[in-house]
Design a protein around this motif. Structure first.
Motif, PDB file in Angstrom:
ATOM      1  N   TYR A 197     -10.109  -9.578   3.779  1.00 35.27           N
ATOM      2  CA  TYR A 197      -9.649 -10.141   5.052  1.00 35.27           C
ATOM      3  C   TYR A 197     -10.135 -11.576   5.223  1.00 35.27           C
ATOM      4  CZ  TYR A 197      -8.668  -5.257   5.586  1.00 35.27           C
ATOM      5  OH  TYR A 197      -8.180  -3.996   5.353  1.00 35.27           O
ATOM      6  N   ASP A 236       0.866  -1.172   0.000  1.00 39.57           N
ATOM      7  CA  ASP A 236       0.000   0.000   0.000  1.00 39.57           C
ATOM      8  C   ASP A 236       0.908   1.229   0.000  1.00 39.57           C
ATOM      9  OD1 ASP A 236      -2.895   0.995   0.519  1.00 39.57           O
ATOM     10  OD2 ASP A 236      -1.717   2.084   2.009  1.00 39.57           O
ATOM     11  N   SER A 269     -12.534  -3.238   5.433  1.00 33.73           N
ATOM     12  CA  SER A 269     -12.600  -3.611   6.841  1.00 33.73           C
ATOM     13  C   SER A 269     -14.018  -3.580   7.426  1.00 33.73           C
ATOM     14  CB  SER A 269     -11.688  -2.685   7.653  1.00 33.73           C
ATOM     15  OG  SER A 269     -12.051  -1.328   7.460  1.00 33.73           O
ATOM     16  N   ARG A 316     -11.404  12.798   4.752  1.00 37.43           N
ATOM     17  CA  ARG A 316     -10.698  12.551   3.497  1.00 37.43           C
ATOM     18  C   ARG A 316     -11.561  12.918   2.272  1.00 37.43           C
ATOM     19  NH1 ARG A 316      -6.767  10.103   6.284  1.00 37.43           N
ATOM     20  NH2 ARG A 316      -6.848   7.957   7.044  1.00 37.43           N
ATOM     21  N   CYS A 325       0.775   4.946   0.596  1.00 40.48           N
ATOM     22  CA  CYS A 325       0.057   6.117   1.074  1.00 40.48           C
ATOM     23  C   CYS A 325       0.770   6.612   2.323  1.00 40.48           C
ATOM     24  CB  CYS A 325      -1.390   5.769   1.408  1.00 40.48           C
ATOM     25  SG  CYS A 325      -2.419   7.225   1.760  1.00 40.48           S
ATOM     26  N   CYS A 367      -0.947   7.959   5.117  1.00 41.25           N
ATOM     27  CA  CYS A 367      -1.791   8.117   6.313  1.00 41.25           C
ATOM     28  C   CYS A 367      -1.391   7.184   7.460  1.00 41.25           C
ATOM     29  CB  CYS A 367      -3.257   7.965   5.971  1.00 41.25           C
ATOM     30  SG  CYS A 367      -3.684   6.366   5.289  1.00 41.25           S
ATOM     31  N   GLU A 368      -0.776   6.054   7.144  1.00 44.78           N
ATOM     32  CA  GLU A 368      -0.359   5.161   8.236  1.00 44.78           C
ATOM     33  C   GLU A 368       0.909   5.667   8.924  1.00 44.78           C
ATOM     34  OE1 GLU A 368      -1.604   2.779   4.712  1.00 44.78           O
ATOM     35  OE2 GLU A 368      -0.008   1.620   5.655  1.00 44.78           O
ATOM     36  N   GLN A 424     -10.829  11.617  -1.548  1.00 43.93           N
ATOM     37  CA  GLN A 424     -11.569  10.394  -1.865  1.00 43.93           C
ATOM     38  C   GLN A 424     -12.921  10.783  -2.478  1.00 43.93           C
ATOM     39  OE1 GLN A 424     -11.636   8.148   1.807  1.00 43.93           O
ATOM     40  NE2 GLN A 424      -9.465   7.659   1.661  1.00 43.93           N
ATOM     41  N   PHE A 470     -10.421  -0.419   9.709  1.00 46.79           N
ATOM     42  CA  PHE A 470      -9.044  -0.349   9.183  1.00 46.79           C
ATOM     43  C   PHE A 470      -8.253   0.710   9.935  1.00 46.79           C
ATOM     44  CE2 PHE A 470      -5.863   1.763   6.595  1.00 46.79           C
ATOM     45  CZ  PHE A 470      -5.170   0.722   5.990  1.00 46.79           C
ATOM     46  N   ARG A 471      -8.918   1.819  10.213  1.00 43.73           N
ATOM     47  CA  ARG A 471      -8.187   2.918  10.872  1.00 43.73           C
ATOM     48  C   ARG A 471      -7.819   2.537  12.296  1.00 43.73           C
ATOM     49  NH1 ARG A 471     -11.536   7.794   7.827  1.00 43.73           N
ATOM     50  NH2 ARG A 471     -10.900   7.100   5.747  1.00 43.73           N
ATOM     51  N   LYS A 485     -11.622   5.249  -5.383  1.00 44.16           N
ATOM     52  CA  LYS A 485     -11.689   5.003  -3.947  1.00 44.16           C
ATOM     53  C   LYS A 485     -12.614   6.046  -3.332  1.00 44.16           C
ATOM     54  CE  LYS A 485      -8.845   4.840   0.200  1.00 44.16           C
ATOM     55  NZ  LYS A 485      -7.473   4.792   0.721  1.00 44.16           N
ATOM     56  N   SER A 526      -2.831   4.547  -2.768  1.00 43.61           N
ATOM     57  CA  SER A 526      -4.199   4.527  -2.255  1.00 43.61           C
ATOM     58  C   SER A 526      -4.653   5.884  -1.754  1.00 43.61           C
ATOM     59  CB  SER A 526      -4.311   3.502  -1.121  1.00 43.61           C
ATOM     60  OG  SER A 526      -3.487   3.879  -0.033  1.00 43.61           O
ATOM     61  N   LYS A 565     -13.040   0.628  -4.617  1.00 42.21           N
ATOM     62  CA  LYS A 565     -13.034   0.419  -3.172  1.00 42.21           C
ATOM     63  C   LYS A 565     -13.976   1.389  -2.500  1.00 42.21           C
ATOM     64  CE  LYS A 565      -9.963   1.001   0.672  1.00 42.21           C
ATOM     65  NZ  LYS A 565      -8.805   1.676   1.125  1.00 42.21           N
ATOM     66  N   TYR A 572     -14.356   2.243   6.157  1.00 39.41           N
ATOM     67  CA  TYR A 572     -12.935   2.098   6.493  1.00 39.41           C
ATOM     68  C   TYR A 572     -12.679   2.188   7.992  1.00 39.41           C
ATOM     69  CZ  TYR A 572     -12.532   3.545   1.545  1.00 39.41           C
ATOM     70  OH  TYR A 572     -12.681   3.664   0.193  1.00 39.41           O
TER      71      TYR A 572
HETATM   72  C1  PBG Z   1      -5.127   4.227   2.950  1.00 43.78           C
HETATM   73  C2  PBG Z   1      -5.966   3.013   2.968  1.00 43.78           C
HETATM   74  C3  PBG Z   1      -7.155   2.853   3.653  1.00 43.78           C
HETATM   75  C4  PBG Z   1      -7.597   1.564   3.375  1.00 43.78           C
HETATM   76  C5  PBG Z   1      -6.658   0.976   2.533  1.00 43.78           C
HETATM   77  N1  PBG Z   1      -5.658   1.904   2.273  1.00 43.78           N
HETATM   78  C6  PBG Z   1      -7.855   3.709   4.620  1.00 43.78           C
HETATM   79  C7  PBG Z   1      -8.342   5.038   4.353  1.00 43.78           C
HETATM   80  O1  PBG Z   1      -8.431   5.516   3.219  1.00 43.78           O
HETATM   81  O2  PBG Z   1      -8.647   5.667   5.354  1.00 43.78           O
HETATM   82  C8  PBG Z   1      -8.862   0.971   3.904  1.00 43.78           C
HETATM   83  C9  PBG Z   1      -8.975  -0.483   3.820  1.00 43.78           C
HETATM   84  C10 PBG Z   1     -10.068  -1.064   4.648  1.00 43.78           C
HETATM   85  O3  PBG Z   1     -10.936  -0.371   5.195  1.00 43.78           O
HETATM   86  O4  PBG Z   1     -10.064  -2.296   4.757  1.00 43.78           O
HETATM   87  N2  PBG Z   1      -3.786   3.961   3.092  1.00 43.78           N
END
Ligand code: PBG
Length: 326
Positions: free
Chosen positions: A316, A117, A277, A220, A119, A121-122, A224, A207-208, A198, A168, A251, A204
Protein backbone atom coordinates in the motif's frame (compact mmCIF):
# COMPACT_ATOMS: atom_id res chain seq x y z
CA UNK A 1 49.18 -8.35 14.45
CA UNK A 2 46.64 -7.69 11.75
CA UNK A 3 45.64 -4.10 11.32
CA UNK A 4 42.36 -3.41 13.06
CA UNK A 5 39.47 -4.06 10.68
CA UNK A 6 37.65 -0.80 10.02
CA UNK A 7 34.39 -1.43 8.17
CA UNK A 8 33.43 2.14 9.09
CA UNK A 9 35.75 3.43 6.35
CA UNK A 10 33.10 2.57 3.80
CA UNK A 11 30.37 4.30 5.77
CA UNK A 12 32.21 7.59 6.12
CA UNK A 13 30.32 9.60 3.50
CA UNK A 14 27.05 9.54 1.70
CA UNK A 15 28.86 8.86 -1.58
CA UNK A 16 30.74 5.89 -0.13
CA UNK A 17 27.58 4.50 1.39
CA UNK A 18 25.75 4.80 -1.91
CA UNK A 19 28.57 3.08 -3.76
CA UNK A 20 28.60 0.02 -1.51
CA UNK A 21 24.83 -0.22 -1.09
CA UNK A 22 23.72 -3.77 -1.90
CA UNK A 23 19.99 -3.29 -2.31
CA UNK A 24 18.18 -0.55 -4.21
CA UNK A 25 14.49 0.18 -4.27
CA UNK A 26 12.94 1.27 -7.55
CA UNK A 27 9.33 1.97 -8.46
CA UNK A 28 9.56 -1.18 -10.61
CA UNK A 29 9.62 -3.28 -7.43
CA UNK A 30 6.06 -2.46 -6.52
CA UNK A 31 2.49 -3.51 -7.14
CA UNK A 32 -0.18 -1.10 -5.86
CA UNK A 33 -3.36 -2.70 -4.48
CA UNK A 34 -6.62 -0.96 -5.45
CA UNK A 35 -10.06 -1.55 -3.92
CA UNK A 36 -12.73 -0.95 -6.52
CA UNK A 37 -16.44 -0.40 -5.92
CA UNK A 38 -19.41 0.55 -8.11
CA UNK A 39 -20.42 4.15 -8.65
CA UNK A 40 -18.81 7.28 -10.02
CA UNK A 41 -16.31 9.62 -8.53
CA UNK A 42 -16.25 7.57 -5.31
CA UNK A 43 -13.31 7.82 -2.95
CA UNK A 44 -14.19 6.41 0.45
CA UNK A 45 -11.46 6.35 3.05
CA UNK A 46 -10.71 3.01 4.69
CA UNK A 47 -10.82 3.76 8.40
CA UNK A 48 -8.03 1.44 9.47
CA UNK A 49 -5.74 2.28 6.54
CA UNK A 50 -5.08 6.03 6.38
CA UNK A 51 -4.20 6.96 2.79
CA UNK A 52 -6.12 4.01 1.28
CA UNK A 53 -9.53 4.45 -0.36
CA UNK A 54 -12.26 2.35 -1.88
CA UNK A 55 -12.58 3.91 -5.32
CA UNK A 56 -14.92 3.70 -8.28
CA UNK A 57 -13.70 2.57 -11.69
CA UNK A 58 -13.27 6.10 -13.07
CA UNK A 59 -11.07 7.04 -10.11
CA UNK A 60 -9.16 3.77 -10.45
CA UNK A 61 -8.33 4.71 -14.04
CA UNK A 62 -6.90 8.03 -12.84
CA UNK A 63 -4.90 6.21 -10.19
CA UNK A 64 -3.59 3.79 -12.78
CA UNK A 65 -2.41 6.66 -14.99
CA UNK A 66 -0.64 8.28 -12.06
CA UNK A 67 1.06 5.02 -11.05
CA UNK A 68 2.20 4.42 -14.58
CA UNK A 69 3.64 7.92 -14.72
CA UNK A 70 5.52 7.20 -11.50
CA UNK A 71 6.99 4.01 -12.95
CA UNK A 72 4.97 1.54 -10.89
CA UNK A 73 4.44 -1.34 -13.34
CA UNK A 74 1.39 -3.04 -11.84
CA UNK A 75 -1.80 -2.82 -9.83
CA UNK A 76 -3.67 -5.63 -8.08
CA UNK A 77 -7.43 -5.26 -8.06
CA UNK A 78 -9.80 -6.21 -5.25
CA UNK A 79 -13.54 -5.93 -5.70
CA UNK A 80 -16.09 -4.48 -3.32
CA UNK A 81 -19.25 -5.61 -5.16
CA UNK A 82 -22.69 -4.01 -4.80
CA UNK A 83 -24.20 -7.28 -3.68
CA UNK A 84 -22.82 -10.47 -2.20
CA UNK A 85 -24.36 -13.94 -2.23
CA UNK A 86 -23.58 -17.51 -1.21
CA UNK A 87 -21.51 -18.30 -4.30
CA UNK A 88 -19.95 -14.90 -4.86
CA UNK A 89 -21.62 -14.42 -8.26
CA UNK A 90 -20.18 -10.97 -8.91
CA UNK A 91 -16.71 -12.53 -9.12
CA UNK A 92 -17.67 -14.66 -12.14
CA UNK A 93 -19.85 -12.03 -13.82
CA UNK A 94 -18.24 -10.59 -16.98
CA UNK A 95 -19.68 -7.30 -15.84
CA UNK A 96 -18.61 -7.70 -12.21
CA UNK A 97 -16.78 -4.88 -10.53
CA UNK A 98 -13.23 -6.17 -10.95
CA UNK A 99 -13.84 -7.08 -14.59
CA UNK A 100 -15.11 -3.57 -15.28
CA UNK A 101 -12.09 -2.07 -13.56
CA UNK A 102 -9.63 -4.33 -15.38
CA UNK A 103 -11.17 -3.47 -18.74
CA UNK A 104 -11.13 0.27 -18.09
CA UNK A 105 -7.56 0.28 -16.78
CA UNK A 106 -6.21 -1.80 -19.66
CA UNK A 107 -7.99 0.54 -22.04
CA UNK A 108 -6.40 3.61 -20.51
CA UNK A 109 -2.97 2.10 -19.79
CA UNK A 110 -2.38 -0.95 -21.98
CA UNK A 111 1.18 -1.38 -20.72
CA UNK A 112 0.29 -1.43 -17.02
CA UNK A 113 0.27 -4.99 -15.66
CA UNK A 114 -3.17 -5.69 -14.25
CA UNK A 115 -3.26 -8.38 -11.59
CA UNK A 116 -6.60 -9.64 -10.29
CA UNK A 117 -7.01 -11.19 -6.87
CA UNK A 118 -8.77 -14.48 -7.44
CA UNK A 119 -10.76 -15.46 -4.40
CA UNK A 120 -14.36 -15.58 -3.29
CA UNK A 121 -14.21 -13.95 0.15
CA UNK A 122 -14.84 -10.44 -1.16
CA UNK A 123 -17.95 -11.64 -3.00
CA UNK A 124 -19.65 -14.15 -0.68
CA UNK A 125 -22.24 -13.03 1.85
CA UNK A 126 -20.64 -15.35 4.45
CA UNK A 127 -17.15 -13.96 3.74
CA UNK A 128 -15.51 -17.33 3.18
CA UNK A 129 -13.02 -18.04 0.41
CA UNK A 130 -15.14 -20.74 -1.21
CA UNK A 131 -18.59 -22.25 -1.46
CA UNK A 132 -19.79 -23.93 1.70
CA UNK A 133 -21.12 -27.38 2.40
CA UNK A 134 -23.06 -28.21 5.55
CA UNK A 135 -25.32 -25.81 7.38
CA UNK A 136 -25.06 -22.96 9.85
CA UNK A 137 -21.90 -22.63 11.86
CA UNK A 138 -20.91 -26.20 11.10
CA UNK A 139 -20.51 -25.34 7.40
CA UNK A 140 -17.06 -25.85 5.87
CA UNK A 141 -15.53 -24.83 2.57
CA UNK A 142 -16.08 -27.36 -0.20
CA UNK A 143 -12.61 -27.41 -1.76
CA UNK A 144 -13.40 -29.10 -5.05
CA UNK A 145 -16.68 -27.30 -5.73
CA UNK A 146 -14.75 -24.08 -5.16
CA UNK A 147 -12.14 -25.10 -7.74
CA UNK A 148 -14.74 -25.16 -10.53
CA UNK A 149 -15.75 -21.65 -9.63
CA UNK A 150 -12.15 -20.42 -9.46
CA UNK A 151 -11.54 -21.75 -12.97
CA UNK A 152 -14.57 -19.86 -14.25
CA UNK A 153 -13.57 -16.64 -12.49
CA UNK A 154 -10.03 -16.89 -13.88
CA UNK A 155 -11.40 -17.00 -17.44
CA UNK A 156 -13.69 -14.07 -16.86
CA UNK A 157 -10.84 -12.05 -15.35
CA UNK A 158 -8.53 -12.93 -18.24
CA UNK A 159 -11.22 -12.03 -20.77
CA UNK A 160 -11.55 -8.64 -19.06
CA UNK A 161 -7.85 -8.00 -19.57
CA UNK A 162 -6.10 -9.33 -16.47
CA UNK A 163 -2.46 -10.04 -17.29
CA UNK A 164 -1.89 -12.08 -14.14
CA UNK A 165 -4.49 -13.82 -12.01
CA UNK A 166 -3.61 -14.28 -8.36
CA UNK A 167 -5.40 -17.11 -6.57
CA UNK A 168 -5.38 -16.15 -2.89
CA UNK A 169 -7.73 -18.66 -1.31
CA UNK A 170 -5.26 -21.46 -0.48
CA UNK A 171 -7.56 -24.12 -1.95
CA UNK A 172 -5.74 -27.36 -2.75
CA UNK A 173 -5.29 -27.82 -6.49
CA UNK A 174 -6.38 -24.29 -7.41
CA UNK A 175 -3.36 -23.41 -9.52
CA UNK A 176 -3.65 -26.52 -11.68
CA UNK A 177 -7.37 -26.07 -12.27
CA UNK A 178 -6.92 -22.38 -13.10
CA UNK A 179 -4.05 -23.10 -15.50
CA UNK A 180 -6.14 -25.64 -17.35
CA UNK A 181 -9.20 -23.36 -17.43
CA UNK A 182 -7.12 -20.53 -18.86
CA UNK A 183 -5.46 -22.73 -21.47
CA UNK A 184 -8.80 -24.23 -22.53
CA UNK A 185 -10.19 -20.73 -22.94
CA UNK A 186 -7.35 -19.69 -25.24
CA UNK A 187 -5.71 -17.69 -22.46
CA UNK A 188 -2.37 -19.43 -22.40
CA UNK A 189 -0.69 -16.02 -22.12
CA UNK A 190 -2.34 -15.13 -18.82
CA UNK A 191 0.13 -15.71 -15.99
CA UNK A 192 -0.56 -17.07 -12.52
CA UNK A 193 0.83 -15.36 -9.45
CA UNK A 194 0.05 -17.90 -6.75
CA UNK A 195 -0.43 -16.84 -3.16
CA UNK A 196 1.50 -20.03 -2.43
CA UNK A 197 2.49 -19.54 1.21
CA UNK A 198 -0.30 -17.52 2.72
CA UNK A 199 -0.52 -17.61 6.48
CA UNK A 200 -3.62 -17.34 8.68
CA UNK A 201 -2.66 -13.90 9.95
CA UNK A 202 -4.08 -11.23 12.22
CA UNK A 203 -2.28 -8.74 9.99
CA UNK A 204 -5.15 -8.97 7.46
CA UNK A 205 -7.54 -7.18 9.82
CA UNK A 206 -7.59 -3.78 8.06
CA UNK A 207 -7.91 -5.42 4.62
CA UNK A 208 -11.13 -7.04 5.76
CA UNK A 209 -12.37 -3.53 6.57
CA UNK A 210 -11.34 -2.34 3.13
CA UNK A 211 -12.81 -5.29 1.24
CA UNK A 212 -15.65 -5.89 3.70
CA UNK A 213 -14.64 -9.53 3.63
CA UNK A 214 -14.39 -10.70 7.24
CA UNK A 215 -15.87 -14.19 7.62
CA UNK A 216 -19.29 -14.00 9.29
CA UNK A 217 -18.41 -17.04 11.42
CA UNK A 218 -15.33 -19.17 11.96
CA UNK A 219 -11.93 -18.25 10.55
CA UNK A 220 -9.54 -19.17 7.76
CA UNK A 221 -7.31 -21.59 9.63
CA UNK A 222 -8.49 -24.66 7.76
CA UNK A 223 -6.88 -23.40 4.56
CA UNK A 224 -4.41 -20.62 5.36
CA UNK A 225 -1.13 -21.73 6.91
CA UNK A 226 -0.13 -21.95 10.55
CA UNK A 227 2.30 -19.17 11.47
CA UNK A 228 4.54 -21.72 13.17
CA UNK A 229 5.41 -23.58 9.96
CA UNK A 230 8.26 -22.95 7.54
CA UNK A 231 8.96 -26.31 5.88
CA UNK A 232 5.29 -26.57 5.03
CA UNK A 233 5.60 -23.31 3.08
CA UNK A 234 8.25 -24.90 0.90
CA UNK A 235 5.92 -27.82 0.17
CA UNK A 236 3.10 -25.41 -0.73
CA UNK A 237 5.38 -23.48 -3.07
CA UNK A 238 6.67 -26.66 -4.72
CA UNK A 239 3.09 -27.83 -5.35
CA UNK A 240 2.02 -24.53 -6.88
CA UNK A 241 5.04 -24.47 -9.20
CA UNK A 242 4.33 -28.03 -10.26
CA UNK A 243 0.72 -27.08 -11.00
CA UNK A 244 1.86 -24.23 -13.23
CA UNK A 245 2.39 -21.11 -11.12
CA UNK A 246 4.56 -18.58 -12.95
CA UNK A 247 5.36 -16.71 -9.73
CA UNK A 248 4.82 -17.48 -6.08
CA UNK A 249 3.96 -15.21 -3.19
CA UNK A 250 4.69 -15.22 0.51
CA UNK A 251 2.19 -13.37 2.65
CA UNK A 252 2.37 -11.48 4.97
CA UNK A 253 5.89 -10.16 4.45
CA UNK A 254 7.40 -8.85 7.65
CA UNK A 255 6.80 -11.67 10.08
CA UNK A 256 7.74 -14.09 7.32
CA UNK A 257 10.98 -12.73 5.88
CA UNK A 258 12.64 -16.04 6.71
CA UNK A 259 10.12 -17.73 4.42
CA UNK A 260 10.80 -15.22 1.64
CA UNK A 261 14.50 -15.98 1.93
CA UNK A 262 14.05 -19.75 1.96
CA UNK A 263 11.69 -19.69 -1.01
CA UNK A 264 14.09 -17.41 -2.90
CA UNK A 265 17.02 -19.76 -2.21
CA UNK A 266 15.17 -22.95 -3.06
CA UNK A 267 13.18 -22.01 -6.19
CA UNK A 268 13.97 -20.14 -9.36
CA UNK A 269 10.61 -18.59 -10.18
CA UNK A 270 10.08 -14.92 -9.29
CA UNK A 271 9.07 -14.46 -5.66
CA UNK A 272 6.56 -11.87 -4.54
CA UNK A 273 5.93 -10.74 -0.98
CA UNK A 274 2.78 -9.03 0.23
CA UNK A 275 3.36 -6.19 2.68
CA UNK A 276 -0.16 -6.54 4.05
CA UNK A 277 -2.76 -4.18 5.43
CA UNK A 278 -1.91 -4.62 9.12
CA UNK A 279 1.76 -3.96 8.44
CA UNK A 280 0.79 -0.76 6.64
CA UNK A 281 -1.69 0.26 9.34
CA UNK A 282 0.89 -0.06 12.12
CA UNK A 283 3.28 2.27 10.33
CA UNK A 284 0.59 4.83 9.56
CA UNK A 285 -0.78 4.78 13.10
CA UNK A 286 2.57 5.20 14.82
CA UNK A 287 3.62 7.88 12.33
CA UNK A 288 0.38 9.82 12.89
CA UNK A 289 1.12 9.83 16.58
CA UNK A 290 4.62 11.09 15.89
CA UNK A 291 6.12 8.01 17.50
CA UNK A 292 8.13 6.97 14.44
CA UNK A 293 9.35 8.65 11.27
CA UNK A 294 6.88 7.08 8.82
CA UNK A 295 8.91 7.77 5.68
CA UNK A 296 12.11 6.28 7.02
CA UNK A 297 10.36 3.28 8.54
CA UNK A 298 8.58 2.61 5.24
CA UNK A 299 11.82 2.68 3.29
CA UNK A 300 13.50 0.39 5.81
CA UNK A 301 10.60 -2.07 5.68
CA UNK A 302 10.53 -2.19 1.88
CA UNK A 303 14.31 -2.59 1.75
CA UNK A 304 14.12 -5.47 4.22
CA UNK A 305 11.58 -7.27 2.03
CA UNK A 306 13.72 -6.83 -1.06
CA UNK A 307 16.90 -7.80 0.82
CA UNK A 308 15.15 -10.97 2.00
CA UNK A 309 14.81 -11.93 -1.66
CA UNK A 310 11.50 -10.62 -2.95
CA UNK A 311 11.49 -9.69 -6.64
CA UNK A 312 8.04 -8.14 -6.44
CA UNK A 313 6.51 -6.30 -3.48
CA UNK A 314 2.78 -5.79 -3.17
CA UNK A 315 2.41 -2.79 -0.91
CA UNK A 316 0.00 0.00 0.00
CA UNK A 317 3.10 2.22 0.17
CA UNK A 318 3.76 1.80 -3.57
CA UNK A 319 2.50 5.15 -4.82
CA UNK A 320 4.06 7.16 -2.01
CA UNK A 321 7.40 5.33 -2.22
CA UNK A 322 7.53 5.67 -6.00
CA UNK A 323 6.90 9.37 -5.64
CA UNK A 324 9.82 9.65 -3.23
CA UNK A 325 12.09 7.67 -5.52
CA UNK A 326 11.24 9.84 -8.51
C1 PBG B 1 -8.19 -12.82 0.11
C2 PBG B 1 -7.14 -11.83 0.41
C3 PBG B 1 -6.85 -11.29 1.65
C4 PBG B 1 -5.78 -10.41 1.46
C5 PBG B 1 -5.46 -10.44 0.11
N1 PBG B 1 -6.30 -11.35 -0.53
C6 PBG B 1 -7.53 -11.40 2.95
C7 PBG B 1 -7.73 -12.62 3.68
O1 PBG B 1 -7.16 -13.68 3.40
O2 PBG B 1 -8.54 -12.53 4.59
C8 PBG B 1 -5.14 -9.62 2.55
C9 PBG B 1 -4.30 -8.50 2.12
C10 PBG B 1 -3.96 -7.54 3.20
O3 PBG B 1 -4.18 -7.77 4.40
O4 PBG B 1 -3.43 -6.48 2.83
N2 PBG B 1 -8.90 -12.52 -1.03
Amino acid sequence: MFPLARPRRLRASDGARRLVRETHLTPADFVQPLFVLPGKNERRPVRSMPGVFQISVDVAVKEARELRRLGVPAVILFGVPATKDATGSDAADPDGIVQRAARAIKNACPDLVVVTDLCLCEYTDHGHCGVLKGTGRAAVIDNDATLDLLGRIARVQADAGADWVAPSGMMDGAVGVIRRALDDAGRADTAILAYAAKYASAFYGPFRDAAQSAPSFGDRRSHQMDAANAREALREVALDIKEGADMVMVKPALSYLDIVRRVRDRFDVPVAAYNVSGEYAMVQAAAQKGWIDGDRVTEEILLSIKRAGADVILTYHAREMARRLA
